[in-house]
Motif scaffolding. Sequence first.
Motif, PDB file in Angstrom:
ATOM      1  N   PHE A   1      -2.039   9.786   7.340  1.00 21.15           N
ATOM      2  CA  PHE A   1      -1.781  11.208   7.099  1.00 21.15           C
ATOM      3  C   PHE A   1      -1.910  11.579   5.619  1.00 21.15           C
ATOM      4  O   PHE A   1      -1.850  12.747   5.258  1.00 21.15           O
ATOM      5  CB  PHE A   1      -0.374  11.592   7.591  1.00 21.15           C
ATOM      6  N   SER A   2      -2.061  10.573   4.778  1.00 19.82           N
ATOM      7  CA  SER A   2      -2.163  10.802   3.338  1.00 19.82           C
ATOM      8  C   SER A   2      -3.630  10.746   2.909  1.00 19.82           C
ATOM      9  O   SER A   2      -4.296   9.737   3.152  1.00 19.82           O
ATOM     10  CB  SER A   2      -1.368   9.728   2.586  1.00 19.82           C
ATOM     11  N   PRO A   3      -4.173  11.797   2.275  1.00 19.54           N
ATOM     12  CA  PRO A   3      -5.585  11.776   1.869  1.00 19.54           C
ATOM     13  C   PRO A   3      -5.952  10.610   0.940  1.00 19.54           C
ATOM     14  O   PRO A   3      -7.029  10.051   1.029  1.00 19.54           O
ATOM     15  CB  PRO A   3      -5.776  13.120   1.160  1.00 19.54           C
TER      16      PRO A   3
ATOM     17  N   THR B   1       0.865  -1.182   0.000  1.00 21.10           N
ATOM     18  CA  THR B   1       0.000   0.000   0.000  1.00 21.10           C
ATOM     19  C   THR B   1       0.901   1.230   0.000  1.00 21.10           C
ATOM     20  O   THR B   1       1.899   1.269   0.730  1.00 21.10           O
ATOM     21  CB  THR B   1      -0.928   0.037   1.240  1.00 21.10           C
ATOM     22  N   TYR B   2       0.544   2.191  -0.832  1.00 19.13           N
ATOM     23  CA  TYR B   2       1.362   3.398  -0.990  1.00 19.13           C
ATOM     24  C   TYR B   2       0.561   4.642  -0.604  1.00 19.13           C
ATOM     25  O   TYR B   2      -0.612   4.763  -0.956  1.00 19.13           O
ATOM     26  CB  TYR B   2       1.777   3.573  -2.459  1.00 19.13           C
ATOM     27  N   ALA B   3       1.220   5.559   0.091  1.00 15.10           N
ATOM     28  CA  ALA B   3       0.627   6.872   0.331  1.00 15.10           C
ATOM     29  C   ALA B   3       0.770   7.664  -0.966  1.00 15.10           C
ATOM     30  O   ALA B   3       1.851   7.683  -1.557  1.00 15.10           O
ATOM     31  CB  ALA B   3       1.380   7.571   1.456  1.00 15.10           C
ATOM     32  N   VAL B   4      -0.305   8.294  -1.430  1.00 17.51           N
ATOM     33  CA  VAL B   4      -0.210   9.109  -2.640  1.00 17.51           C
ATOM     34  C   VAL B   4       0.448  10.452  -2.312  1.00 17.51           C
ATOM     35  O   VAL B   4       1.542  10.741  -2.767  1.00 17.51           O
ATOM     36  CB  VAL B   4      -1.583   9.311  -3.317  1.00 17.51           C
ATOM     37  N   GLU B   5      -0.194  11.249  -1.477  1.00 21.81           N
ATOM     38  CA  GLU B   5       0.420  12.532  -1.095  1.00 21.81           C
ATOM     39  C   GLU B   5       1.394  12.359   0.068  1.00 21.81           C
ATOM     40  O   GLU B   5       2.265  13.186   0.282  1.00 21.81           O
ATOM     41  CB  GLU B   5      -0.658  13.546  -0.666  1.00 21.81           C
TER      42      GLU B   5
END
Length: 279
Positions: free
Chosen positions: A263-265, A221-225
Motif C-alpha cells: 500500500f506504500s508507493p 524493509t520499511y514503508a516510506v509513505e
Amino acid sequence: MKSKQLISRNIEVFYNKASEETRLEKGMGVFEFERIKSLIEKYIPATSSKIIDIGGGTGKYSEWLAKKGHQVYLVEPVSKHIRIAENRTNKLKNKFSVQLGESRKLEFPNNFADLIILHGPLYHLQKKEDRDLSIKEAKRVLKNDGIILGFAINYTASTLVGLLNGLIHKKTFFEMCKDELTTGIHNPPSNFPWLLAEGYYHKPEQLKEEFINQELTYLNTYAVEGMAWLDKDYFSNMLNDTKKETLIELTKVTENDSYLLPFSPHMMIAVKKQNRYGK
C-alpha cells in the motif's frame, strides 16, 4: 569523458524537463523528504562517518548529512543535478563531494564507506543484471558491518494512484499498470509524459531477494509513505498538527508490516555487509 551517456536517454530527458529540486518542496514530496530522513536516521552512525549517496539527485540528502558532520560523497548521472548539487555544496562549511557517475561502476576503493544510500538505481534500472551489478558495487565499496539503504518503488504504486484519481479507466494508463503488476517494468505511455521515465517497480519480497542473493544480511524493509497517504484529505490533514500526528503514528505502527507494504508507493530496504568466511 563527461559527454558519455551514463544513463538511458529517456531518463536524462525526463529529469531535464522535471524539477527534482522543487519536487521535495511541495505536495507529497514534503512528507517524503521528512520521512526518508527519519528512516535514514535509524542507521546513521553516531560519529562522523563516510556516506555515499548514489543517485542522490540535487544533493538535498547529502547536504543534510554533511550538516550533521559526515563525510558525504554524492554520485549522480544527471548533469543538470550535478550543477545544482555543486552550487549547494559550495555554500556549506562541511562540503560534500559531488561526482558525475552511476551505480554500476563506482569510483571508490573497496571497503571505503560506512553507509551507502541507493536512491535511484533500483527503480531506474529495468534489467535485473544492472540492478545486481549496482548492489554488488555498493557491497564492494562498503566496509564490513556497513549498511546499505535501498529505495524502491512498489509494483502497486501506479495502480493505487490510478484507482484514487480515476486514471485507471484510461486505457494506456491501465495497460501500464498491468505491466507493472505482472512484470515490474514501468514505461510511461506517450499521452502521460509527466509520469516517471522508464523504471522498475519491485514486489517487496523480490527486493529482499535481490540483496540476499548478493550475500548481504537482511535487516528490515520499511514503508516510506505507508498506507496513511490513502486518507482522502491527506494533504490538508498533513497541515493540521493533530491529524498529522495520527497519520505519522499510523505509518510508524505499520512501517514493517509485510502485508501492508504494497500500500506504500515507496519502500526502503536495510541490509548489512558481514565478513563471512574470512572474506
